[in-house]
Design a protein around this motif. Structure first.
Motif, short mmCIF file in Angstrom:
data_model
loop_
_atom_site.label_atom_id
_atom_site.label_comp_id
_atom_site.label_asym_id
_atom_site.label_seq_id
_atom_site.Cartn_x
_atom_site.Cartn_y
_atom_site.Cartn_z
N VAL A 731 46.93 38.91 48.31
CA VAL A 731 47.27 40.01 47.39
C VAL A 731 46.89 39.67 45.96
CG1 VAL A 731 49.14 41.47 46.51
CG2 VAL A 731 49.15 40.75 48.91
N PHE A 732 47.14 38.44 45.53
CA PHE A 732 46.93 38.09 44.12
C PHE A 732 45.47 38.16 43.69
CE2 PHE A 732 45.97 34.95 40.83
CZ PHE A 732 46.74 35.44 39.80
N PRO A 733 44.49 37.57 44.42
CA PRO A 733 43.10 37.60 43.93
C PRO A 733 42.57 39.01 43.66
CG PRO A 733 43.32 35.97 45.66
CD PRO A 733 44.60 36.73 45.64
N PRO A 734 42.65 39.95 44.61
CA PRO A 734 42.14 41.28 44.29
C PRO A 734 42.93 41.97 43.18
CG PRO A 734 43.32 41.33 46.37
CD PRO A 734 43.16 39.89 46.00
N LEU A 735 44.24 41.73 43.14
CA LEU A 735 45.07 42.33 42.10
C LEU A 735 44.68 41.77 40.73
CD1 LEU A 735 47.59 44.11 41.44
CD2 LEU A 735 48.95 42.01 41.63
#
Length: 757
Positions: A731-735
């Motif tokens: 979730v964190f990288p694309p966000l």
């Protein structure tokens, strides 16, 4: 200096106290607890130590005389208020008949006395093979005083010389608490041992790419030891909840040591000297880990809003522990690594047969977009995952948010477990004995206690109201099985009726032994009514007791007592009602407050909305997923699992923060957002895999706890930490890329649109 701190901490560990009573569940600041502690517990409550005598025929002369000897020895023990047994009742009957308080000299005479009043002996002799000896001590006695009484009882049982073949089982609430405290001490050692073994295994598995890969374990254990010492000095007791803090601290604290260890090794492999590597590690990783620690601490602060004292103590230990583990990693860990590397390089005393050259991969200060470091197998896999998530960012974020909200909705239907006996090992011999005693001995269940503040405790109208109200409750309330009060003692001495004048009642009061009166009256202005509600804690639980308390309160309002009489409903069962608010609205408040505090902390530190929001959104999603985990596993909320929201925020936000810090560090080196996230994944990401694995394995130790409250918590927490790691990489990288890219576009648009000067 380290040795001095160890000695100081060792002294502090001697001051740690064990706690497992009502005060660990109910806040002393509430009016509910004050009514219970100041009015009821100190003045009226008694704890019962019960000796269960089991044998072929307990109604024998030899058993009764041994029981009489035990009574005489225990009555002189400080803190013992009274001893009740069939032998005591037999002596009382004999005194009325013959004027002599004695045990008959034959089994036949014993049987005749028992047969003369069978109802009197029914509760203490449920059958011919069981007999109960009830030793009452003050409810306000300390754990140490009760332990001293139990030690004296062990000696007295040997000296009483019961006939061969009879088993003597000591049980009751004080004995159960002593055994729980002993079990907690043994369990803590087991948990720490299992956590340490698991740490060795996981470090060998995922942290073998560095030298001295096991070093983070002694570093974190030193931090945990400092926490023990500090715990003793500040007076934080050891409870069944605070035990969980230490495996958690091993899992969290080792993360700090791994981050420092990984960075200093990275700097050394980049060609820096030991001194340069140490300086660069402290300069870059020190602040990043400190920020992560601060956000973790902010996530833990909501634990102090709980009305359950042992949750507050759990929060104190976590805050103290993460600071101690950070300091241990920063000073002891880095200094040790620096020393080891210096010795390894210089080999001043010929410690190594051959100097091994350290492979270096020089990292230029300005890395172009085409010169990202060559990744290893794990790192290449992480890059592929990051590329995939960025490519499908919208789908991933939508699915994550939808499942998050589904989890938050499902969380509302998760049941609450407040039967405190279910929190401890169900096969513990003392608990088995305690339940057997409850089944055999009437009157040992749960109670509602009504305290009456009166102007005159000999007022006939007050006693008549007490009689009428007691009869009404037993007749009309299914969960109330009987009542006792001073009215019973008065009627017993007045032909079954209440006298019509205050003078007559006072005269009867003077004839009642003080040991009987003090259970139901204090001075001239306090009286009590004891409502027997059976095994309510087990059968209807706290929610049912709360409803019953409210019904009794309504009955008091309907059947108004005489003028000038104030009625207070209290007792240990009622005092436990505070847990309900702590586990319902309390846990939601803790989670929301944790989100708010971490967000504010990130805004203060970064003054940047992207940097403030990007680490916290993935962890908020994990909080929602946790609701799905609780529902799927059918695990009820307890005082432990109620803190999961704060714990996830505190633990998980660290992963996102460390990844974000490295992301912006790489962007400052000239990389694009996608390249920067890939570089963050290949460097910090691999360290996060190691530290995340150690955290998971540290928390896994809780699963092996004999305490169900801890093993269930450990299982859910392990799953939630895995979800936090999953969210960090999925979730964190694309966000992060999406939010940062949009910020750059807005900034570029603003600059383009600005008029030339």
């Amino acid at each position: 200096m380290i040795f001095l701190l160890i000695l100081i901490s060792l002294q502090g560990t001697q001051l740690i106290e064990m706690a497992s009573g009502t005060e660990t569940f109910v806040s002393k600041g509430t009016q509910l607890y004050k009514d219970y502690d100041h009015l009821f517990k100190k003045n009226f409550e008694t704890d019962s130590i019960v000796v269960m005598v089991q044998g072929d025929e307990v109604a024998s002369e030899a058993v009764m005389k041994a029981t009489n000897r035990l009574e005489q020895q225990m009555l002189i023990v400080p803190g013992v208020q009274s001893v009740t047994s069939p032998a005591v009742l037999i002596k009382q009957i004999n005194y009325k008949i013959s004027g002599r308080s004695r045990i008959p000299d034959s089994d036949r005479e014993i049987k005749e006395v028992l047969d003369s009043q069978p109802a009197l002996f029914e509760s203490l002799m449920p059958d011919k093979t069981h007999m109960m000896i009830v030793i009452k001590v003050s409810g306000s006695a300390t754990d140490q005083q009760k332990k001293d009484i139990l030690n004296a009882l062990d000696i007295s049982l040997k000296e009483a010389t019961f006939p061969p073949g009879y088993s003597l089982i000591v049980t009751g609430s004080p004995a159960l608490r002593v055994d729980i405290n002993k079990e907690m001490t043994q369990s803590l050692g087991l948990l720490l041992g299992i956590a340490s073994i698991l740490m060795v295994f996981v470090l060998l598995l995922v942290f073998r790419h560095v030298r001295w890969g096991l070093l983070p374990l002694p570093v974190v254990l030193l931090g945990v030891f400092f926490t023990f010492g500090f715990m003793g000095y500040v007076g934080v007791p050891m409870t069944m909840v605070s035990m969980a803090a230490f495996p958690i601290l091993i899992g969290l604290g080792i993360d700090y040591a791994i981050q420092f260890h990984n960075r200093i090794e990275e700097e050394i492999h980049a060609g820096n000297s030991s001194e340069e590597a140490l300086i660069r590690t402290v300069k870059h990783t020190g602040p990043a880990v400190l920020i992560a620690l601060a956000m973790t601490a902010l996530g833990f602060i909501p634990l102090f809003t709980s009305t359950v004292p042992m949750i507050q103590d759990f929060g104190k230990l976590l805050l103290i522990g993460i600071v101690m583990c950070y300091l241990s990693a920063l000073f002891f860990g880095l200094v040790t690594l620096y020393s080891f590397d210096w010795i390894f390089r210089k080999n001043p005393f010929g410690l190594f047969k051959k100097k091994e050259e350290i492979k270096t991969e020089t990292l230029p200060s300005n890395v172009s977009s085409s010169k990202v470091q060559k990744a290893k197998a794990l790192e290449r896999a992480l890059i592929k995952v990051a590329d995939f998530t960025i490519e499908h960012s919208r789908v991933i974020l939508v699915i994550s948010l939808l499942t998050c909200f589904a989890g938050l909705y499902a969380d509302q239907s998760v049941p609450i477990q407040t039967d405190t006996n279910s929190f401890i090992p169900q096969d513990m011999p003392s608990l088995v004995n305690y339940k057997q005693m409850q089944d055999l001995l009437s009157g040992t269940g749960d109670h509602l206690n009504i305290i009456l503040r009166v102007k005159d405790n000999s007022d006939p109208e007050v006693l008549k109201w007490m009689e009428e109200f007691s009869r009404h409750e037993v007749t009309n309330r299914d969960q109330i099985y009987g009542t006792t009060s001073v009215v019973d003692l008065v009627k017993e001495r007045n032909g079954g009726t209440i006298p019509e004048t205050s003078e007559e009642i006072q005269a009867i009061y003077e004839k009642i032994p003080e040991s009987q009166k003090k259970e139901y009256m204090l001075g001239n202005q306090l009286l009590t009514i004891d409502l027997d509600i059976g095994q309510a804690m087990e059968n209807i639980e706290i929610t049912g007791i709360k409803e019953l308390r409210d019904i009794v309160r309504e009955d008091v309002q309907w059947m108004q007592p005489p003028p000038g009489v104030a009625v207070i409903i209290t007792g240990q069962s009622v005092a436990m009602i505070d847990i309900i608010s702590a586990l319902t609205s309390g846990r939601v408040l803790m989670t929301m407050l944790g989100v708010g505090l971490v967000l504010i902390g990130l805004i203060v530190v970064y003054r940047n909305p992207v940097k403030a929001l990007s680490p916290i959104i993935p962890m908020f999603i994990v909080v929602g997923w946790s609701g799905l985990v609780m529902t799927g596993l059918d695990i009820p909320y307890t005082p432990m699992t109620a803190v999961l929201g704060s714990l996830i925020l505190g633990v998980g936000s660290e992963y996102s923060i460390l990844m974000m810090e490295r992301y912006f560090e790489e962007k400052d080196n000239g990389l694009t957002p996608v390249e920067a996230i890939n570089q963050a994944v290949t460097t910090t990401g691999s360290a996060l895999i190691a530290s995340g694995a150690t955290t998971v394995f540290g928390f896994s130790a809780l699963i092996f706890s004999p305490f169900p409250i801890l093993s269930n918590f450990g299982l859910v927490t392990v799953i939630d930490v895995c979800l936090a790691i999953f969210a960090t990489f999925i979730v964190f990288p694309p966000l992060m890329v999406m939010m940062d890219t949009r910020r750059e576009k807005r900034r570029a648009t603003t600059v383009t649109a600005a008029p030339a000067v």
